[in-house]
Design a protein around this motif. Sequence first.
Motif, PDB file in Angstrom:
ATOM      1  N   HIS A  99     -13.386   6.707 -35.454  1.00  0.00           N
ATOM      2  CA  HIS A  99     -12.097   6.662 -36.150  1.00  0.00           C
ATOM      3  C   HIS A  99     -11.372   5.355 -35.834  1.00  0.00           C
ATOM      4  CE1 HIS A  99      -8.849   8.221 -38.458  1.00  0.00           C
ATOM      5  NE2 HIS A  99      -8.011   8.357 -37.443  1.00  0.00           N
ATOM      6  N   GLY A 100     -11.749   4.291 -36.523  1.00  0.00           N
ATOM      7  CA  GLY A 100     -11.115   3.002 -36.304  1.00  0.00           C
ATOM      8  C   GLY A 100     -11.960   1.896 -36.898  1.00  0.00           C
ATOM      9  N   LYS A 101     -11.464   0.678 -36.798  1.00  0.00           N
ATOM     10  CA  LYS A 101     -12.180  -0.491 -37.301  1.00  0.00           C
ATOM     11  C   LYS A 101     -12.677  -1.331 -36.133  1.00  0.00           C
ATOM     12  CE  LYS A 101      -9.478  -0.840 -41.567  1.00  0.00           C
ATOM     13  NZ  LYS A 101      -8.572  -1.700 -42.378  1.00  0.00           N
ATOM     14  N   VAL A 102     -13.933  -1.698 -36.187  1.00  0.00           N
ATOM     15  CA  VAL A 102     -14.528  -2.531 -35.150  1.00  0.00           C
ATOM     16  C   VAL A 102     -14.560  -3.978 -35.646  1.00  0.00           C
ATOM     17  CG1 VAL A 102     -16.599  -2.990 -33.788  1.00  0.00           C
ATOM     18  CG2 VAL A 102     -15.904  -0.634 -34.261  1.00  0.00           C
ATOM     19  N   GLN A 103     -13.973  -4.875 -34.850  1.00  0.00           N
ATOM     20  CA  GLN A 103     -13.998  -6.290 -35.232  1.00  0.00           C
ATOM     21  C   GLN A 103     -15.192  -7.030 -34.632  1.00  0.00           C
ATOM     22  OE1 GLN A 103     -10.788  -5.186 -33.855  1.00  0.00           O
ATOM     23  NE2 GLN A 103      -9.944  -4.804 -35.897  1.00  0.00           N
ATOM     24  N   SER A 104     -15.539  -6.711 -33.377  1.00  0.00           N
ATOM     25  CA  SER A 104     -16.647  -7.418 -32.745  1.00  0.00           C
ATOM     26  C   SER A 104     -17.157  -6.622 -31.559  1.00  0.00           C
ATOM     27  CB  SER A 104     -16.216  -8.815 -32.276  1.00  0.00           C
ATOM     28  OG  SER A 104     -15.254  -8.722 -31.232  1.00  0.00           O
ATOM     29  N   HIS A 140     -13.978  -4.920 -29.488  1.00  0.00           N
ATOM     30  CA  HIS A 140     -12.640  -5.150 -30.040  1.00  0.00           C
ATOM     31  C   HIS A 140     -12.506  -4.264 -31.274  1.00  0.00           C
ATOM     32  CE1 HIS A 140     -11.374  -8.786 -27.694  1.00  0.00           C
ATOM     33  NE2 HIS A 140     -12.681  -8.802 -27.450  1.00  0.00           N
ATOM     34  N   HIS A 141     -11.481  -3.423 -31.286  1.00  0.00           N
ATOM     35  CA  HIS A 141     -11.371  -2.431 -32.349  1.00  0.00           C
ATOM     36  C   HIS A 141      -9.915  -2.006 -32.527  1.00  0.00           C
ATOM     37  CE1 HIS A 141     -10.865   1.062 -29.505  1.00  0.00           C
ATOM     38  NE2 HIS A 141     -11.481   0.223 -28.688  1.00  0.00           N
ATOM     39  N   THR A 142      -9.683  -1.153 -33.498  1.00  0.00           N
ATOM     40  CA  THR A 142      -8.389  -0.501 -33.619  1.00  0.00           C
ATOM     41  C   THR A 142      -8.537   0.952 -33.190  1.00  0.00           C
ATOM     42  OG1 THR A 142      -8.748   0.157 -35.920  1.00  0.00           O
ATOM     43  CG2 THR A 142      -7.707  -1.985 -35.530  1.00  0.00           C
ATOM     44  N   SER A 143      -7.408   1.562 -32.862  1.00  0.00           N
ATOM     45  CA  SER A 143      -7.380   2.979 -32.488  1.00  0.00           C
ATOM     46  C   SER A 143      -6.309   3.637 -33.341  1.00  0.00           C
ATOM     47  CB  SER A 143      -7.058   3.119 -31.000  1.00  0.00           C
ATOM     48  OG  SER A 143      -7.178   4.452 -30.573  1.00  0.00           O
ATOM     49  N   ASP A 144      -6.745   4.482 -34.264  1.00  0.00           N
ATOM     50  CA  ASP A 144      -5.854   5.002 -35.301  1.00  0.00           C
ATOM     51  C   ASP A 144      -5.259   6.341 -34.889  1.00  0.00           C
ATOM     52  OD1 ASP A 144      -4.548   5.698 -37.625  1.00  0.00           O
ATOM     53  OD2 ASP A 144      -6.217   5.191 -38.950  1.00  0.00           O
ATOM     54  N   PRO A 145      -3.933   6.457 -34.776  1.00  0.00           N
ATOM     55  CA  PRO A 145      -3.326   7.727 -34.372  1.00  0.00           C
ATOM     56  C   PRO A 145      -3.178   8.733 -35.506  1.00  0.00           C
ATOM     57  CG  PRO A 145      -1.621   6.083 -34.640  1.00  0.00           C
ATOM     58  CD  PRO A 145      -2.936   5.372 -34.872  1.00  0.00           C
ATOM     59  N   VAL A 146      -3.444   8.317 -36.728  1.00  0.00           N
ATOM     60  CA  VAL A 146      -3.339   9.237 -37.864  1.00  0.00           C
ATOM     61  C   VAL A 146      -4.671   9.958 -38.012  1.00  0.00           C
ATOM     62  CG1 VAL A 146      -2.912   9.481 -40.328  1.00  0.00           C
ATOM     63  CG2 VAL A 146      -1.651   7.764 -38.993  1.00  0.00           C
ATOM     64  N   THR A 147      -4.652  11.256 -37.816  1.00  0.00           N
ATOM     65  CA  THR A 147      -5.883  12.047 -37.815  1.00  0.00           C
ATOM     66  C   THR A 147      -6.510  12.094 -39.196  1.00  0.00           C
ATOM     67  OG1 THR A 147      -4.998  13.412 -36.041  1.00  0.00           O
ATOM     68  CG2 THR A 147      -6.873  14.292 -37.240  1.00  0.00           C
ATOM     69  N   ALA A 148      -7.809  11.894 -39.238  1.00  0.00           N
ATOM     70  CA  ALA A 148      -8.535  11.995 -40.497  1.00  0.00           C
ATOM     71  C   ALA A 148      -8.845  13.449 -40.807  1.00  0.00           C
ATOM     72  CB  ALA A 148      -9.831  11.189 -40.417  1.00  0.00           C
ATOM     73  N   GLU A 149      -9.073  13.730 -42.073  1.00  0.00           N
ATOM     74  CA  GLU A 149      -9.380  15.098 -42.486  1.00  0.00           C
ATOM     75  C   GLU A 149     -10.655  15.588 -41.810  1.00  0.00           C
ATOM     76  OE1 GLU A 149     -10.151  17.677 -46.604  1.00  0.00           O
ATOM     77  OE2 GLU A 149      -9.642  15.536 -46.694  1.00  0.00           O
ATOM     78  N   GLY A 150     -10.591  16.807 -41.266  1.00  0.00           N
ATOM     79  CA  GLY A 150     -11.751  17.397 -40.616  1.00  0.00           C
ATOM     80  C   GLY A 150     -11.962  16.972 -39.184  1.00  0.00           C
ATOM     81  N   GLN A 151     -11.010  16.214 -38.617  1.00  0.00           N
ATOM     82  CA  GLN A 151     -11.127  15.767 -37.233  1.00  0.00           C
ATOM     83  C   GLN A 151     -10.036  16.414 -36.389  1.00  0.00           C
ATOM     84  OE1 GLN A 151     -10.952  11.482 -37.534  1.00  0.00           O
ATOM     85  NE2 GLN A 151     -13.159  11.296 -37.692  1.00  0.00           N
ATOM     86  N   ASP A 152     -10.433  16.997 -35.261  1.00  0.00           N
ATOM     87  CA  ASP A 152      -9.492  17.620 -34.332  1.00  0.00           C
ATOM     88  C   ASP A 152      -9.270  16.711 -33.144  1.00  0.00           C
ATOM     89  OD1 ASP A 152      -9.279  19.951 -35.801  1.00  0.00           O
ATOM     90  OD2 ASP A 152     -10.964  20.904 -34.790  1.00  0.00           O
ATOM     91  N   GLY A 153      -8.008  16.530 -32.745  1.00  0.00           N
ATOM     92  CA  GLY A 153      -7.719  15.890 -31.472  1.00  0.00           C
ATOM     93  C   GLY A 153      -7.740  14.377 -31.515  1.00  0.00           C
ATOM     94  N   GLY A 154      -7.769  13.808 -30.314  1.00  0.00           N
ATOM     95  CA  GLY A 154      -7.597  12.375 -30.169  1.00  0.00           C
ATOM     96  C   GLY A 154      -6.135  12.101 -29.871  1.00  0.00           C
TER      97      GLY A 154
END
Length: 498
Positions: A99-104, A140-154
């Motif tokens: 759940h996020g974008k990986v830059q490198s 190096h990545h992002t960490s998204d606090p908005v939960t995606a559909e079908g995902q619990d927690g984080g």
Amino acid sequence: MLRNIRPRIPRPPTRRIRAALLASAVSVCLIAASAPSPATPLGIGDRLFPHLGNPGYDVQSYDLAFTYPGANDKPLAAVTTIDALTFSRLERINLDYAHGKVQSVEVNGRRAAFTSAGQDLVVTPTKPLPLGSRMHVVVHHTSDPVTAEGQDGGWIRTKDGLAMANQADAAHLVFPCNDHPSDKAMFTFHVTAPDGYTAVANGLPAGADRSRRSTTWTYRTRHPMATELAQVSIGRSSVLHRSGPHGLPVRDVVPTKDAKKLEPWLKKTPDQIAWMEGKVGRYPFETYGLLMAEAQTGFELETQTLSLFEKELFTEPAYPKWYVESIMVHELSHQWFGDSVSPRAWSDLWLNEGHATWYEALYAEEKAHKPMEERMRAAYRASDSWRAAGGPPAAPKEPAPGQKISIFRPSVYDGAALVLYALRQKIGRSAFERLERTWVSAHRDDVASTDDFVTLATAVAGRDLSGFFEAWLYDTKTPPMPGHEDWKSDPPKARKGA
């Protein structure tokens, strides 16, 4: 986890590798990189979460850096650094991340190709890593606090910021990792937040670097930790300090505006720690405290050294005082059972929740005169229904689709505490109490299984208990209760819908 409805790091000598192709769409967005095809998602074959964890390496430490943008609906910039040892030759490195974008990605200082497969981030180093080598991975990545559909927690979005709830399989929604409790590691956290916010994480503070408009807070653990127990709190919070037994530093994280109102609850913690130490021995970590979050989670969570609670538990007048205190003890007792001694597999969850429920009930008996026997007799009545609905305590049914936390069923709470009650009835109070102390001492900072518990109980009792445990932990019907053969369990269909 509760609300009706965690030096030397030994590992299993071998791990089973189960390759599987996931039918779901890739949920990690990867940019500007590629890896040789085909990349395959891997797991270590956990019965309940077969795709969690990854073979071939043992994580020694995580260094996590998060930059909070000042809004809890926007991604955090993040850098995850993993140091590990390989125990097989690795042409690719699989990390759990979904759940996020990986830059490198870098491996041992060199840029590496990467792609995704199911819920894995698959990294291909410039050359294979030999068995027994050190592995230094920087993502190096992002960490998204908005939960995606079908995902619990984080990430949990609170009224004033963020907190974490990674149990059972959600740490990889926050950062790349080997997301299984059998691979514990040391953690360092660096959290940068704008002025007006306070960041707190597991472990002890190791500095706060202030710039003109922000502060970077650093925390480090002194004991290994499972990924599902990681905690980072970012909010308009106050950190309140007090001393526990033996000078243990106790720190609580509360909304600043509510600090005075919550103090009567917070000051109970040192005595509760002393009570638990009287039952099972010295508190196992470097600090403890409560994180009271303004959020509707539906549970409390034993994140290591900093247990997560809904603030409402302490402010809702409908909850009796004795009940709230017993829930505090439930999460506290997890610091021994589940956090210091972590489950080798998720089917061993009963060892966490059964023990936490046991000490919750024992505290209520001793402090609020709520008889343990009455609670256990009620649990016995419901036990066959719980086993039918959720599986026996040590063989819980798989989680429902899209509801990973559905493994936290009554059969692993009061149903598992009922097993401990039956065991105490079987071997006597003295042997039972000796077993409890020996268990947390022998497996401190380690992982342990149901078989380990059965072996130790047999040794402490001085007699073979394999038949007793086989029936109580795995049968679909509840065995007769030692000393209470008149107790009856209601037929499951008679309690349908209860």
